[in-house]
Design an enzyme around this catalytic site. Sequence first.
Site, PDB file in Angstrom:
ATOM      1  N   LYS A  16       0.438  -1.153  -0.133  1.00  0.00           N
ATOM      2  CA  LYS A  16       0.103  -0.092  -0.049  1.00  0.00           C
ATOM      3  C   LYS A  16       1.301   1.189  -0.249  1.00  0.00           C
ATOM      4  O   LYS A  16       0.586   2.204  -0.989  1.00  0.00           O
ATOM      5  CB  LYS A  16      -0.962  -0.076   0.822  1.00  0.00           C
ATOM      6  N   ARG A  30      -9.716   1.105   8.801  1.00  0.00           N
ATOM      7  CA  ARG A  30      -8.762  -0.355   9.830  1.00  0.00           C
ATOM      8  C   ARG A  30      -9.963  -1.067  10.452  1.00  0.00           C
ATOM      9  O   ARG A  30      -9.024  -2.489  10.626  1.00  0.00           O
ATOM     10  CB  ARG A  30      -7.352   0.318  10.026  1.00  0.00           C
ATOM     11  N   ARG A  90      12.438  -5.360   3.836  1.00  0.00           N
ATOM     12  CA  ARG A  90      11.906  -4.198   3.754  1.00  0.00           C
ATOM     13  C   ARG A  90      12.778  -3.372   4.402  1.00  0.00           C
ATOM     14  O   ARG A  90      13.383  -3.038   5.810  1.00  0.00           O
ATOM     15  CB  ARG A  90       9.884  -4.175   4.084  1.00  0.00           C
ATOM     16  N   ARG A 101      12.008  -1.317   9.973  1.00  0.00           N
ATOM     17  CA  ARG A 101      10.842  -0.928  11.016  1.00  0.00           C
ATOM     18  C   ARG A 101      10.504  -1.643  12.258  1.00  0.00           C
ATOM     19  O   ARG A 101      11.013  -3.412  11.951  1.00  0.00           O
ATOM     20  CB  ARG A 101       9.563  -0.332  10.655  1.00  0.00           C
ATOM     21  N   ARG A 109       0.535  -8.294  13.384  1.00  0.00           N
ATOM     22  CA  ARG A 109      -0.011  -7.783  12.564  1.00  0.00           C
ATOM     23  C   ARG A 109      -1.129  -7.896  11.451  1.00  0.00           C
ATOM     24  O   ARG A 109      -1.871  -8.427  11.332  1.00  0.00           O
ATOM     25  CB  ARG A 109       0.886  -6.329  11.364  1.00  0.00           C
TER      26      ARG A 109
END
Length: 227
Positions: A16, A91, A129, A162, A173
């Site tokens: 996203k 969300r 990432r 992160r 998550r």
Amino acid sequence: MDRIALILFGPPGSGKGTQAKLLNGSLGWPHVSTGDMLRQHVQAQDELGREVAAVMHSGGLVSDELVDRLVENRLKQPDIRDGIILDGYPRTVAQAGVMSKLLAARGFRPVVVHLKVDYNKIVARLSGRRLCPQCGSLYSLASNAPTVSEVCDYDGARLIIRDDDREDVVRHRLEAYDSQTLPILDYIREAGITYYEVESTEGTPAEIAQRVCAVLPAAEGTAPAAR
Ligand code: ADP
């Protein structure tokens, strides 16, 4: 003609943020990311940041009231004119209800684009990432690696992982997404909100952005074509 609020929907790791940045470049619509806004507060260590830090680091969700307020304030900024790209909001079903009202009050037509990805690929994708702490550029070691390992192409800053991209946190998550975010799709259906699915497991970020742009003209009637 209504202006469009493009709502990028999908699990963590579906791309996203990457898509929002690319589409911001081609459409010119501001990228509104609740995750980025929350992280800015955490980094600034202000009152709001201190309030949300623990729940964010664990991979849980911040309260609806707080996030709704952040988005409402963001929508008052003068750069919100022709359209917006929402990333990470709504969300929960409660947030989806608030969103519908906030957008309708400002003459925005919501268009939801669901980035569909294979869950098995997500954990691998997220652990590869990297983020530039200075300019916010995102890298993926698999598909979009920096030219020099662990260094940002744009400003030379050392890239970071992160906290919430750690594997145990990614699983948390994904659970939060399944239980709290996926039910939004029922709300979207019942509310008659325009909805598209875009296959995002395969393809480069640019190819996926083209798929997203390809569904947008049909949504509006006139094409906000990628420039
Ligand atoms: P991702 O989409 O990759 O999970 P985000 O950057 O969108 O990451 O969000 C990071 C964290 O910020 C989430 O795990 C959650 O704690 C918090 N957050 C972001 N957006 C929301 C939201 N709309 N409602 C509640 N919590 C949120």
